[in-house]
Motif scaffolding. Structure first.
Motif, PDB file in Angstrom:
ATOM      1  N   LYS A  29       0.835  -1.201   0.000  1.00  0.00           N
ATOM      2  CA  LYS A  29       0.000   0.000   0.000  1.00  0.00           C
ATOM      3  C   LYS A  29       0.866   1.245   0.000  1.00  0.00           C
ATOM      4  CE  LYS A  29      -0.517   0.276   4.986  1.00  0.00           C
ATOM      5  NZ  LYS A  29      -1.391   0.169   6.113  1.00  0.00           N
ATOM      6  N   THR A  31       0.710   5.076   1.166  1.00  0.00           N
ATOM      7  CA  THR A  31      -0.028   5.969   2.055  1.00  0.00           C
ATOM      8  C   THR A  31       0.369   7.402   1.760  1.00  0.00           C
ATOM      9  OG1 THR A  31      -0.036   4.281   3.787  1.00  0.00           O
ATOM     10  CG2 THR A  31      -0.534   6.539   4.459  1.00  0.00           C
ATOM     11  N   ALA A  33      -0.071  10.805   3.451  1.00  0.00           N
ATOM     12  CA  ALA A  33      -0.474  11.450   4.703  1.00  0.00           C
ATOM     13  C   ALA A  33      -0.104  12.919   4.620  1.00  0.00           C
ATOM     14  CB  ALA A  33       0.214  10.784   5.885  1.00  0.00           C
ATOM     15  N   LYS A  85       3.316   6.159  12.284  1.00  0.00           N
ATOM     16  CA  LYS A  85       1.858   6.057  12.180  1.00  0.00           C
ATOM     17  C   LYS A  85       1.251   7.459  12.191  1.00  0.00           C
ATOM     18  CE  LYS A  85       1.711   1.530  12.641  1.00  0.00           C
ATOM     19  NZ  LYS A  85       1.992   0.798  11.475  1.00  0.00           N
ATOM     20  N   VAL A  93      -5.252  11.047   5.836  1.00  0.00           N
ATOM     21  CA  VAL A  93      -4.567   9.843   5.380  1.00  0.00           C
ATOM     22  C   VAL A  93      -5.377   9.148   4.298  1.00  0.00           C
ATOM     23  CG1 VAL A  93      -3.642   7.604   6.079  1.00  0.00           C
ATOM     24  CG2 VAL A  93      -3.500   9.546   7.641  1.00  0.00           C
ATOM     25  N   GLU A  95      -4.974   5.718   1.714  1.00  0.00           N
ATOM     26  CA  GLU A  95      -4.196   4.516   1.393  1.00  0.00           C
ATOM     27  C   GLU A  95      -4.634   3.982   0.041  1.00  0.00           C
ATOM     28  OE1 GLU A  95      -4.686   1.870   4.713  1.00  0.00           O
ATOM     29  OE2 GLU A  95      -3.171   2.942   5.886  1.00  0.00           O
ATOM     30  N   GLU A 158      -8.001   6.867  -4.644  1.00  0.00           N
ATOM     31  CA  GLU A 158      -8.549   5.894  -3.705  1.00  0.00           C
ATOM     32  C   GLU A 158      -9.914   5.391  -4.177  1.00  0.00           C
ATOM     33  OE1 GLU A 158      -8.733   5.745   1.084  1.00  0.00           O
ATOM     34  OE2 GLU A 158      -9.788   7.434   0.166  1.00  0.00           O
TER      35      GLU A 158
END
Length: 160
Positions: A29, A31, A33, A85, A93, A95, A158
């Motif tokens: 994945k 991410t 952020a 995290k 966020v 993913e 997404e």
């Protein structure tokens, strides 16, 4: 003529290959952020994750020797942080599932980061993050220059 036993073996091999292909498509994945704007980062901040490894560009010595020196004169570095995290309190966020090949491409871009002087148009946390994402084969518009713009782009990916 093929015997029944051979047909079963062939079907079994085909299923194993299919399972490998499905794993290849879904086991990593990306991410994106993006930190919400705050006093320390008025435009926000961008962090890119590839599975459990997160990358973000920062100004060398940020928080210590940057006071009084224009940001555009500061050298930048790419931090790699395993297990970071991003919290929903501070970050938006998104993913996106990626393949091992896409992950490898993004890792290659991150690994070849060369630093340089900070520039919001072409050498910032967001433009560097966008370049890492492009390494995974995505088409991030070159007009994306702020964390909010990158987050908006990522949300569209997404939903695909």
């Amino acid at each position: 003529m093929v015997s029944t036993g051979s047909k079963v073996a062939t079907v079994s091999d085909d299923l194993a290959n299919l399972a490998d292909n499905v794993t290849e498509l879904t086991n990593s994945k990306l991410t994106v952020a993006t930190m919400k704007p705050n006093l320390n980062a008025p435009k926000g901040h961008t962090v890119i994750g590839l599975d459990d490894m997160f990358f973000d560009q920062t100004v060398r010595g940020a928080g210590s020797n940057v006071k009084g020196i224009p940001l555009t004169w500061q050298n930048t570095v790419l931090r790699a942080r395993e297990g970071f995290k991003p919290s929903a309190k501070n970050y938006n966020v998104v993913e996106i599932p990626i393949t091992k090949t896409q992950r490898s491409g993004a890792n290659n871009v991150a690994g070849n980061y060369s630093g340089g002087s900070y520039n919001i148009l072409c050498n910032s946390c967001t433009t560097t993050g966008a370049n890492i994402i492009r390494g995974a084969g995505f088409r991030v518009p070159t007009t994306v220059r702020t964390p909010a713009q990158l987050n908006k782009w990522a949300q569209k990916q997404e939903k695909k």
